[in-house]
Design a protein around this motif. Sequence first.
Motif, mmCIF file in Angstrom:
data_model
loop_
_atom_site.group_PDB
_atom_site.id
_atom_site.type_symbol
_atom_site.label_atom_id
_atom_site.label_comp_id
_atom_site.label_asym_id
_atom_site.label_seq_id
_atom_site.Cartn_x
_atom_site.Cartn_y
_atom_site.Cartn_z
ATOM 1 N N SER A 33 0.813 -1.350 0.030
ATOM 2 C CA SER A 33 -0.017 -0.109 0.032
ATOM 3 C C SER A 33 0.891 1.219 0.036
ATOM 4 C CB SER A 33 -0.992 -0.089 1.152
ATOM 5 O OG SER A 33 -1.711 1.125 1.053
ATOM 6 N N ALA A 34 0.533 2.203 -0.796
ATOM 7 C CA ALA A 34 1.194 3.632 -0.975
ATOM 8 C C ALA A 34 1.020 4.385 0.293
ATOM 9 C CB ALA A 34 0.904 4.263 -2.226
ATOM 10 N N LYS A 35 0.129 3.958 1.273
ATOM 11 C CA LYS A 35 -0.322 4.877 2.352
ATOM 12 C C LYS A 35 -1.356 3.987 3.327
ATOM 13 C CE LYS A 35 -4.577 6.770 0.110
ATOM 14 N NZ LYS A 35 -5.063 7.941 -0.190
ATOM 15 N N ASP A 36 -1.259 4.442 4.628
ATOM 16 C CA ASP A 36 -2.141 3.812 5.402
ATOM 17 C C ASP A 36 -3.604 3.662 5.095
ATOM 18 O OD1 ASP A 36 0.054 3.595 6.847
ATOM 19 O OD2 ASP A 36 -0.536 5.133 8.548
ATOM 20 N N SER A 37 -4.390 2.617 5.176
ATOM 21 C CA SER A 37 -5.645 2.711 4.841
ATOM 22 C C SER A 37 -6.416 1.642 5.208
ATOM 23 C CB SER A 37 -5.793 2.331 3.059
ATOM 24 O OG SER A 37 -5.180 1.483 2.669
ATOM 25 N N ASN A 38 -7.729 1.730 5.317
ATOM 26 C CA ASN A 38 -8.577 0.580 5.751
ATOM 27 C C ASN A 38 -9.222 -0.407 4.456
ATOM 28 O OD1 ASN A 38 -8.385 0.924 8.560
ATOM 29 N ND2 ASN A 38 -9.641 2.720 8.260
ATOM 30 N N VAL A 39 -9.074 -1.707 4.427
ATOM 31 C CA VAL A 39 -9.559 -2.526 3.185
ATOM 32 C C VAL A 39 -10.282 -3.551 3.765
ATOM 33 C CG1 VAL A 39 -7.543 -1.526 1.770
ATOM 34 C CG2 VAL A 39 -7.371 -3.785 3.087
ATOM 35 N N VAL A 40 -11.147 -4.281 2.762
ATOM 36 C CA VAL A 40 -11.863 -5.245 3.148
ATOM 37 C C VAL A 40 -11.240 -6.446 2.055
ATOM 38 C CG1 VAL A 40 -14.101 -6.494 2.942
ATOM 39 C CG2 VAL A 40 -13.902 -4.052 3.684
#
Length: 424
Positions: A201-208
Amino acid sequence: MLKKLFMLVLLLIVNFSIQAQDMQEEEQPTRAKYYQDFLNFASDNPSNTRLDVFIQVPYKEVQFVISDKGYTASYTVTISIYDENKDKLISDKVWTEKIDAFEFENTNAKGNFNLSMRSFYLKPGKYFIRTSVEDKESKKSFSAESMYTVKDFSKNDINISDIMIISKQTPGENSNKIIPNISRNVSAQKEGVPLFFEVYSAKDSNVVLDIRVMDEKQNVIYSDKAEKKLTAGKNQLFYTIKDSSFSLGKYLIELNVKNTRGETFASTSKSFYSRWIGAPTAIQDLDKAVDQLIYIATEKELDYIKDAPNKEEKQKRYVEFWKKKDPAPSTEENEVFDEYYRRIEYSNKNFSHYTEGWKTDRGMVFIILGAPNSVDRHPFDYDAKPYEVWEYFQLNRRFVFLDETGFGDYRLITPLYGDDYRYR
């Protein structure tokens, strides 16, 4: 009780010799001699991808000799990577693996194998990969060839590696020790099928994480979703498919990384199998395997298996049928089972036309009677349509196959009848 049919397929049986002289050159192995798997992961250099190549060799496929450590075997592994056109060698690695076994029983135990891995750093694109294994003692060698696509992990903000199916996982203080399942056979993994993969990931993020498992008919037989919080960079993730009651067959895992709105960022997939111990590669679908009993089972026996109320009961009845055919129930092998499906696999390889080889007339005769003692082929006679004459000296029988269409559709004009229409 059913151990010999349901253990993980980790070894493979030597080739069966075809009797007919002109068929010997076409002999086909019923099982591979080693397993391999290719996995894409991101490397520290964004312009290159790390390709991990795993080679798994069962102990039974190499020759052990007595040594000061008990018994020792060694083999050489060669991995050569070419460009897509197969004319330029990009990279190759050669190394020797050594196996030490303290007890003779360990040298041919079904669960024992040696696993090795080498990494290659390649630019994204298609490659031709040739692997080979040569046993040092017997000098026997086996090889495999594949076209493979090396992924590009630099294009999107979120990317996902290939999926590794885990055979065993041992938690440690600082990291998990993983033994990958290179054969991708999950029949012995009754407590779930654990997976490992990386998400970049290029940045912090929330995914499913959206996980689905489909059978060969593309029916979804398992689905689940798991929320994950990604940090910028590499995220090493584990997931276990909790329902591992997969019956005989081939399956596909689909893994999608989505945002909270359901939009897909990245996707990957991985095929796997559920096979029985020693089962030839011809057996991949239970319904088809039951249909293929037509040359050995009676009509009553076939009806009994096919009328099972569910797939689990059908599988149980199928196994019971073969247990009754086992000439040596006290051993781990079922020679009749092995030989029957070896003949089916050979027929599919050599006699397929508009239909699968086991359904053709030549396939039928080959499966029932085995390889003929003599084959007389006439594909280009001036005054006759193509035909073949198969002779079985011990039966004092000959069979003529005529190709009426000229397109390889050989039909039997000397029919089987009575007790001849039974496997022997």
